[in-house]
Scaffold this active site. Structure first.
Site, short mmCIF file in Angstrom:
data_model
loop_
_atom_site.label_atom_id
_atom_site.label_comp_id
_atom_site.label_asym_id
_atom_site.label_seq_id
_atom_site.Cartn_x
_atom_site.Cartn_y
_atom_site.Cartn_z
N SER B 178 0.85 -1.19 0.00
CA SER B 178 0.00 0.00 0.00
C SER B 178 0.90 1.26 0.00
CB SER B 178 -0.94 -0.03 1.21
OG SER B 178 -2.04 0.80 0.99
N ASP B 342 -9.01 -7.06 -4.04
CA ASP B 342 -8.64 -5.70 -3.62
C ASP B 342 -9.54 -4.68 -4.32
OD1 ASP B 342 -7.37 -3.30 -2.93
OD2 ASP B 342 -5.36 -4.13 -3.17
N HIS B 375 -7.61 -5.66 0.03
CA HIS B 375 -6.35 -4.95 0.11
C HIS B 375 -5.48 -5.42 1.28
CE1 HIS B 375 -3.67 -1.63 -0.67
NE2 HIS B 375 -3.82 -1.16 0.53
#
Lengths: 394, 394
Positions: B178, B342, B375
């Site tokens: 991320s 995600d 995610h």
């Protein structure tokens, strides 16, 4: 009787706020083709609600197009989405365009030369039907959060009583998208003998948890706004920033990543609406802010709380032994629509709903719109929607 | 030197607020394995930032595991995500678990018997590295929104200077997910000769507009909280509700609809944290509220504003003639990871990033984790991640 919060007055925002612009808050249009009907209820306490409480009086605001035939069997009911209202289309050139202007009218997909079309504002809304901005007879002040929790079932039951008062027992079709699709589905299930066809656009048989989650964040934003005042803001303040923020989030879930990429990408613009310290803004941010303000000008924040909650509480299978058994009650011919890029109610879920209907014995078709517009496609993809409607009405 | 907002004091919330519970606000852990290094900058004004302004001093908080070998070529750098910190794993039994506890340690996928592992808190963060809660030398008070806008490029340039001070010129690997993946990608591009391998977990080469949009709503929620006080809340109040709401939204985007369906579904629970009028709560709502409060206890609201903005501003192609040309600079062997569910950085985009790297001449592999965890899978799917790491480090 609806209170007009702040009467359209300009509200000053706290100077430290993220929104530095002032915004005009919602007021109802001054001239309107709306009609009103107040239900007489058998129970002197008023119209009873599924989760407790009563509404007294319960007034329904509605609009109609075309003429009801003598047999009273040419009626089509259209249900609005969360922030929509009864104004589906113009009645004449002086009126503002409706939210489905291109779908409804003489010669259009829903041909008002042929059909009698009715659309009512949902119970809990803010466009004339009794909602949290209506006067609570017990206090002679707007309900605010004294308004009882309403459900999709309540909305439909109120509409059933109301339309029976109009003399219509059977509907050629019930049609709705998103929250309106929940209403159409509930109609076809609760009053199967009264619905010939049902068109369910981008709406589930039970609100999924991720959609509840998005709604909950929007509600938090409204209640976080100091101007919300525990829901008692009518005539005093208005939770401009809270409602605008909730709407911004809503808009993200109504569109799609691919649409935003194509429309806004990473384009940056000058900063006019947020403090200097945070620098230039992305076009997507300005777009969403603009959408947020637009809603504030036409919608009541407490209605946003109540109607999102009604959607969250929607479960067609409640008190019916589950969704599968509920679907088995449907007698209408149903078309379920999915949108290829819908993030709120993904197409796969819509397809599965149509399959579940067929397994339950209902005559269900599935259609899918291939579009980057996400959930909003049923409002935006006019050409594709006109085709869906023409095939649906046969 | 970081100010401790409210020093962990219990903050009273407005009685009309959506959150009716009181919550303890964030404080730094009292005992910590952290080390600190303050950069000496050539420029007496301080450490210059890409979009203007300086940081003086710029202190980096970091942790290390394992030992740097004599050749100083066994170093692996790990970058944390938005709300993470330098505490990747325990150094001993007395410490709390780190955010990648199962990945880093003796004999683990990142084997600290073999590798020297370093993790620093990002510039703009709130876990010891200079950020908006640090003392502004010009005012002798916490920066608040007087903190300059920082970028991923700034964070990486600061880390480069800092790690050169530690004597490490070349890294065996840079790894992050991320926001951390953006840092790893920027490292491999800005200092190609210094990075042997790069592992980019669920992170794009440029923040897409839908992710900017979600971030913007979270920032709005923080700034909407009257306790935010224009960012000047340190030692006075704390925007508990605003930050918790931002985190709730974040969590939705870090998980997936299918995970929420399986974990929470439409289960309802009693209402403890919201006013009675809104009735029982869905389990998903309580879960998200809990996650929101958890973050408030460990994170600074202004850092949330600045770090989300740094992510939004991330575009690997900036000042490099676009992303494709930027990717062409990379010399490292890269693995790009996508997660099947995600919603923030969809797997298709991660796959496309790896392909773009190969087209640009970089040695890139793509791996995908099949997981309902969305995610967050790179943090949650320990077994799959250990496999990815072992294959990556060969």
């Amino acid at each position: 009787m609806n209170a007009r919060p702040s009467g359209g007055r300009v509200v000053a925002l706290p100077s430290h706020g993220y929104f530095s612009r002032r915004s005009e808050v919602y007021r109802q249009p001054s001239s309107s083709p709306k009609k009103y009907l107040t239900l007489d209820t058998a129970d002197p306490a008023g119209f009873p609600l599924l989760l407790g409480g009563y509404l007294r009086p319960l007034t329904i605001a509605y609009e109609t197009w075309g003429a009801l035939n003598e047999a009273k069997d040419n009626g089509i009911m259209i249900f609005h989405a969360l922030t929509g209202d009864s104004h589906v289309a113009r009645h004449g050139p002086d009126e503002p365009a409706g939210w489905w202007e291109e779908m409804v009218g003489p010669g259009k997909a829903i041909d008002t030369d042929k059909w009698f079309v009715l659309a009512a504002n949902a119970v809990g809304g803010c466009q004339g039907t009794t909602g949290p901005n209506s006067i609570n007879p017990d206090t002679q002040r707007p309900y605010g959060i004294g308004f009882p929790i309403v459900t999709i079932e309540d909305m439909v039951r109120a509409q059933r009583e109301f339309t029976q008062r109009l003399g219509v027992e059977r509907w050629k079709a019930v049609i709705g998208g998103s929250m309106g699709g929940m209403l159409a589905l509930e109609w076809a299930t609760a009053y199967p003998e009264s619905v010939d066809r049902a068109l369910i656009l981008a709406a589930p048989a039970a609100q999924p948890p991720h959609a509840i989650a998005y709604h909950e964040v929007g509600r938090q934003a409204i209640c976080l706004d100091p101007a919300w005042l525990g829901g008692d803001y009518y005539g005093r303040t208005y939770p401009v920033q809270g409602l605008a923020t909730a709407r911004m989030l809503g808009m993200i879930t109504y569109q799609s990543p691919v649409l935003m990429e194509g429309r806004h990408g990473r384009k940056m613009e000058g900063s006019r609406t947020i403090p200097h310290w945070f620098g230039p803004r992305f076009a997507i941010e300005n777009y969403l802010t603009h959408q947020g303000y637009k809603l504030v000008a036409r919608f009541d924040a407490n209605s946003y709380l109540y109607l999102t909650r009604a959607m969250d509480l929607f479960d067609l299978g409640r008190n019916r032994g589950g969704v599968a058994r509920a679907l088995g009650k449907i007698q209408a011919q149903v078309t379920v629509l999915g949108v290829s890029t819908d993030v709120l109610y993904p197409a796969a879920g819509q397809r599965a709903l149509a399959e579940a209907m067929r397994r339950a014995g209902a005559a269900a078709r599935y259609e899918e719109i291939e579009s980057p517009h996400g959930h909003d496609a049923f409002l935006v993809e006019e050409k594709a929607m006109a085709g869906v409607l023409r095939r649906f009405l046969g």
